[in-house]
Design a protein around this motif. Structure first.
Motif, PDB file in Angstrom:
ATOM      1  N   UNK A   1       0.829  -1.239  -0.017  1.00 16.46           N
ATOM      2  CA  UNK A   1       0.161   0.093   0.222  1.00 16.46           C
ATOM      3  C   UNK A   1       0.796   1.282  -0.112  1.00 16.46           C
ATOM      4  N   UNK A   2       2.021   1.184   0.589  1.00  9.21           N
ATOM      5  CA  UNK A   2       2.921   2.380   0.782  1.00  9.21           C
ATOM      6  C   UNK A   2       3.429   2.638  -0.427  1.00  9.21           C
ATOM      7  N   UNK A   3       4.173   1.516  -1.257  1.00  6.11           N
ATOM      8  CA  UNK A   3       4.510   1.945  -2.689  1.00  6.11           C
ATOM      9  C   UNK A   3       3.598   2.453  -3.443  1.00  6.11           C
ATOM     10  N   UNK A   4       2.378   1.902  -3.496  1.00  2.00           N
ATOM     11  CA  UNK A   4       1.058   2.503  -4.276  1.00  2.00           C
ATOM     12  C   UNK A   4       0.769   3.889  -4.047  1.00  2.00           C
ATOM     13  N   UNK A   5       0.714   4.287  -2.714  1.00  2.00           N
ATOM     14  CA  UNK A   5       0.624   5.675  -2.474  1.00  2.00           C
ATOM     15  C   UNK A   5       1.562   6.360  -2.800  1.00  2.00           C
ATOM     16  N   UNK A   6       2.976   5.905  -2.797  1.00  2.00           N
ATOM     17  CA  UNK A   6       3.916   6.912  -3.141  1.00  2.00           C
ATOM     18  C   UNK A   6       4.453   7.009  -4.589  1.00  2.00           C
ATOM     19  N   UNK A   7       3.601   6.228  -5.431  1.00  2.00           N
ATOM     20  CA  UNK A   7       4.013   5.938  -6.894  1.00  2.00           C
ATOM     21  C   UNK A   7       5.430   5.314  -7.051  1.00  2.00           C
ATOM     22  N   UNK A   8       6.073   4.159  -6.110  1.00  2.00           N
ATOM     23  CA  UNK A   8       7.175   3.776  -6.116  1.00  2.00           C
ATOM     24  C   UNK A   8       6.971   2.378  -6.882  1.00  2.00           C
ATOM     25  N   UNK A   9       7.978   1.977  -7.812  1.00  2.00           N
ATOM     26  CA  UNK A   9       7.768   0.760  -8.444  1.00  2.00           C
ATOM     27  C   UNK A   9       8.259  -0.359  -7.546  1.00  2.00           C
ATOM     28  N   UNK A  10       9.281   0.050  -6.511  1.00  2.00           N
ATOM     29  CA  UNK A  10       9.982  -0.946  -5.959  1.00  2.00           C
ATOM     30  C   UNK A  10      10.389  -0.331  -4.559  1.00  2.00           C
TER      31      UNK A  10
ATOM     32  N   UNK B   1      13.406  -0.244  -3.395  1.00  2.00           N
ATOM     33  CA  UNK B   1      14.658   0.689  -3.668  1.00  2.00           C
ATOM     34  C   UNK B   1      14.224   2.164  -3.692  1.00  2.00           C
ATOM     35  N   UNK B   2      13.188   2.324  -4.613  1.00  2.00           N
ATOM     36  CA  UNK B   2      12.757   3.796  -4.627  1.00  2.00           C
ATOM     37  C   UNK B   2      11.932   4.277  -3.630  1.00  2.00           C
ATOM     38  N   UNK B   3      11.257   3.479  -2.750  1.00  2.00           N
ATOM     39  CA  UNK B   3      10.719   3.842  -1.514  1.00  2.00           C
ATOM     40  C   UNK B   3      11.815   4.261  -0.479  1.00  2.00           C
ATOM     41  N   UNK B   4      12.714   3.444  -0.542  1.00  2.00           N
ATOM     42  CA  UNK B   4      13.942   3.811   0.523  1.00  2.00           C
ATOM     43  C   UNK B   4      14.592   5.137   0.371  1.00  2.00           C
ATOM     44  N   UNK B   5      14.824   5.283  -1.061  1.00  2.71           N
ATOM     45  CA  UNK B   5      15.429   6.575  -1.526  1.00  2.71           C
ATOM     46  C   UNK B   5      14.498   7.725  -1.087  1.00  2.71           C
ATOM     47  N   UNK B   6      13.136   7.537  -1.398  1.00  2.43           N
ATOM     48  CA  UNK B   6      12.266   8.688  -0.733  1.00  2.43           C
ATOM     49  C   UNK B   6      12.362   9.102   0.774  1.00  2.43           C
ATOM     50  N   UNK B   7      12.231   7.823   1.334  1.00  7.14           N
ATOM     51  CA  UNK B   7      12.535   8.089   2.751  1.00  7.14           C
ATOM     52  C   UNK B   7      13.716   8.890   3.341  1.00  7.14           C
ATOM     53  N   UNK B   8      14.865   8.673   2.634  1.00  2.51           N
ATOM     54  CA  UNK B   8      15.886   9.443   2.903  1.00  2.51           C
ATOM     55  C   UNK B   8      15.957  10.889   2.347  1.00  2.51           C
ATOM     56  N   UNK B   9      15.126  10.946   1.082  1.00  6.73           N
ATOM     57  CA  UNK B   9      14.990  12.385   0.755  1.00  6.73           C
ATOM     58  C   UNK B   9      14.063  13.039   1.959  1.00  6.73           C
ATOM     59  N   UNK B  10      13.147  12.310   2.427  1.00  7.49           N
ATOM     60  CA  UNK B  10      12.195  13.071   3.317  1.00  7.49           C
ATOM     61  C   UNK B  10      12.566  13.281   4.580  1.00  7.49           C
ATOM     62  N   UNK B  11      13.862  12.334   5.164  1.00  7.57           N
ATOM     63  CA  UNK B  11      14.516  12.755   6.240  1.00  7.57           C
ATOM     64  C   UNK B  11      13.842  11.778   7.310  1.00  7.57           C
ATOM     65  N   UNK B  12      13.148  10.524   6.932  1.00 12.71           N
ATOM     66  CA  UNK B  12      12.762   9.829   7.895  1.00 12.71           C
ATOM     67  C   UNK B  12      13.174   8.585   8.116  1.00 12.71           C
ATOM     68  N   UNK B  13      14.332   8.316   7.232  1.00 12.60           N
ATOM     69  CA  UNK B  13      15.158   6.990   7.143  1.00 12.60           C
ATOM     70  C   UNK B  13      15.485   6.553   8.642  1.00 12.60           C
ATOM     71  N   UNK B  14      15.267   5.263   8.841  1.00 13.67           N
ATOM     72  CA  UNK B  14      15.397   4.967  10.080  1.00 13.67           C
ATOM     73  C   UNK B  14      16.990   4.677  10.371  1.00 13.67           C
ATOM     74  N   UNK B  15      17.561   4.517  11.550  1.00 15.81           N
ATOM     75  CA  UNK B  15      19.086   4.295  11.923  1.00 15.81           C
ATOM     76  C   UNK B  15      19.405   2.842  11.898  1.00 15.81           C
TER      77      UNK B  15
END
Length: 223
Positions: free
Chosen positions: A191-200, A202-216
């Protein structure tokens, strides 16, 4: 048997990859190409599970080839072959649909294992290059703003799952951290990939870093 197509404009690189991968009983190199256009043709002809794709090639480059291949109805997993001097170009390739990247100096045994991982549907990243990619992913203000806007459409739980993807956690690791079943996390990821428009992932993980919410959490080769 994992079927692989190698696309690189350096014939010796292709020979090296064919020799190394051919030594594994469960991997078969079914095609080879030296530019992007020929790489697309090789994919259409051979229907591989994994494509190892160089980015900088004469004629059609790897980025254009990735965009064409990922537009296919049932595209293979595309793993970028890279050096450390093209971080932003690699980032564009991942956002275009590539599912991982490896440095060309990856040791043979590790290369075989990572190709197997890619064929199984997981993202593969060279650990030594991952930190550079993360740094590159947070350079653009526009990317940060867009990522934060997209994250704002998620529920609190989906944001937690996305943070796990940003850390390179598997579904099982995210499930353990959030006290959920793995099946439930799998649903949240979809559902998260679908909402974000990410195809995989990897793209979702990069978006998390862009948004500043990536886990440590622990970084890994598999996502």
């Amino acid at each position: 048997m994992a079927r692989v197509v190698v696309v690189d404009d350096e014939p010796m690189v292709c020979v090296f990859l064919r020799t190394i991968l051919g030594s594994a009983e469960d991997i078969e190199v079914v095609g080879e190409a030296h530019d992007g256009a020929a790489g697309v043709e090789a994919v259409l002809r051979s229907r591989p599970d994994v494509v190892l794709m160089d980015l900088r090639m004469p004629g059609m480059d790897g980025l254009a080839a990735i965009e064409r291949i990922t537009a296919l109805a049932d595209p293979p997993r595309i793993v970028v072959l890279t050096t450390f001097d093209a971080d932003q170009y690699v980032l564009r390739a991942l956002r275009a649909g590539a599912t991982g990247f490896l440095v060309k100096s990856t040791p043979p045994e590790e290369l075989i294992g990572l190709v197997r991982t890619a064929a199984q549907g997981h993202t593969v990243l060279s650990p030594s290059a991952a930190r550079r990619l993360v740094a590159a992913s947070t350079d653009g203000l526009t990317a940060r703003d867009r990522a934060r806007e997209l994250v704002g459409t998620l529920t609190e739980r989906e944001v937690q799952v996305l943070a796990g993807l940003g850390a390179g956690l598997s579904n099982a690791q995210i499930a353990a951290r959030l006290f959920l079943s793995e099946a439930t996390v799998k649903g949240y990821v979809s559902r998260t990939l679908d909402k974000l428009g990410c195809v995989n992932r990897t793209q979702a993980g990069l978006l998390a870093h862009d948004a500043g919410i990536a886990d440590d959490g622990p970084a890994g080769e598999r996502r």
